[in-house]
Design an enzyme around this catalytic site. Structure first.
Site, PDB file in Angstrom:
ATOM      1  N   ALA A  29       0.818  -1.201  -0.106  1.00 48.35           N
ATOM      2  CA  ALA A  29       0.094  -0.062   0.099  1.00 48.35           C
ATOM      3  C   ALA A  29       0.819   1.262  -0.222  1.00 48.35           C
ATOM      4  O   ALA A  29       0.279   2.359   0.181  1.00 48.35           O
ATOM      5  CB  ALA A  29      -0.776  -0.054   1.129  1.00 48.35           C
ATOM      6  N   HIS A  38      -0.640   7.001   3.725  1.00 48.51           N
ATOM      7  CA  HIS A  38       0.808   6.546   4.522  1.00 48.51           C
ATOM      8  C   HIS A  38       1.764   7.880   4.048  1.00 48.51           C
ATOM      9  O   HIS A  38       1.881   8.081   2.742  1.00 48.51           O
ATOM     10  CB  HIS A  38       1.175   5.268   4.097  1.00 48.51           C
TER      11      HIS A  38
END
EC number: 1.4.1.21
Length: 266
Positions: free
Chosen positions: A123, A218
C-alpha cells in the site's frame, strides 16, 4: 509462460487472482490456489483454477513462483518450505519480517536453494529512493499511517478499547517492530519501509485514527545530509477487508508484470 501458485484466497487473494487473469494472462498461468478454508474454485475462462487440498500438493506442483497473500502466519508456516522446493517467493505479509530470526532464515533458504524472495510495495511505494538514501548512509526514515477507526479497532495494542468515532488522535508512536506487534493487520507497510531502509528498530512509526479518513494514507519521510524524500500515498480500503488496501494486491500484480518484462523498474 510462467506458472504461479497463490497462498490465500481472502479479499486480497481474490483481487490478485482476478488481476492476473485479466491483466497478466500473456505472461502467467495460475497453477493453483491454496487456502486453509474451504473455497470454491474461481474460473479461468471456461476452466476452473485448481484448488490444492493440501500445502504439500502445492509444493509438488511445477509453479515457478509462489505468492503469499494470506497473513503473517502463512509466511512463518510456509515460507522456508516454498524456497526449499526451489520456487521463488513473493511475500505480501511483510510484517512477518520484523522477526529477525525468520528474516535471516528465509534469506538463507533462498541463498541455499538459488531462489529469490520478492517484496512488493503493497500500500506504499518509493522503495527505490528509500533504498538509495539508506545506502548513502546516515539516513533517518519515518512513516505516518492514517486510517479510519474501524480499520484499527481490534488491534492487540488497543487492548479491546474502541477508538472514538468523532475524534482524530494519534494512537501509536514507536518503532516498526513494536508497530507490527501492536497492529499486525495494519502495519505491514511500516515493516516493508523499514527493511527497505534502515531497519525495524530505527524506523519511526506513527499511527493516526481519523474518523474522516476517506482512505488509508501513508506518509514516508527519508532523509540524510545530502538528500530527502517525501512520499504520500492514499488508497481505498478493500470493502471486504477494511484493514487492508486494494493496492496491496495490485502491487503484487505490478511486481509480476515487472518480473515478466525485459525492462525492469527499480
Amino acid at each position: 509462460m510462467k506458472k504461479i501458485s497463490i497462498i490465500g484466497y481472502g479479499a486480497l487473494g481474490k483481487i490478485l487472482t482476478r488481476a492476473v487473469l485479466e491483466k497478466l494472462e500473456y505472461a502467467y498461468e495460475i497453477a493453483g490456489i491454496y487456502d486453509q478454508a474451504k473455497i470454491d474454485a474461481p474460473q479461468a475462462g471456461a476452466k476452473p483454477i485448481h484448488v490444492y487440498t493440501t500445502f504439500e500438493e502445492l509444493l509438488k506442483d511445477d509453479a515457478d513462483i509462489v505468492v503469499e497473500i494470506a497473513g503473517v502466519g502463512a509466511v512463518r508456516a510456509y515460507g522456508q518450505k516454498v524456497l526449499a522446493a526451489k520456487k521463488d517467493l513473493i511475500i505480501t505479509s511483510v510484517g512477518a519480517l520484523a522477526d529477525d530470526r525468520l528474516y535471516v532464515d528465509l534469506r538463507k533458504a533462498a541463498e541455499k536453494n538459488g531462489r529469490r524472495i520478492h517484496i512488493p510495495s503493497g500500500a506504499v511505494g518509493g522503495f527505490d529512493i528509500i533504498r538509495t538514501i539508506a545506502l548513502m548512509g546516515g539516513a533517518d526514515v519515518e512513516i505516518e499511517s492514517t486510517k479510519a477507526p474501524k480499520s484499527l479497532n481490534g488491534a492487540p495494542y488497543l487492548e479491546e478499547r474502541v477508538l472514538p468515532a468523532d475524534e482524530k488522535r494519534e494512537i501509536f508512536a514507536g518503532d516498526a517492530r513494536a508497530a507490527i506487534a501492536g497492529f499486525p493487520k495494519n502495519t505491514n507497510v511500516a515493516v516493508a519501509t523499514a527493511i527497505t531502509g534502515v531497519g525495524v528498530e530505527k524506523t519511526r512509526v506513527r499511527i493516526i485514527s481519523d474518523p474522516e479518513a476517506a482512505g488509508n494514507t501513508h506518509r514516508i519521510h527519508a532523509e540524510n545530509e545530502r538528500a530527502a524524500a517525501d512520499i504520500a500515498i492514499t488508497s481505498k480500503p478493500d470493502p471486504a477487508n477494511p484493514k487492508s488496501s486494494v493496492t496491496a494486491a495490485w502491487s503484487v500484480a505490478a511486481l509480476l508484470a515487472d518480473l515478466a518484462s525485459p525492462v525492469r523498474f527499480f
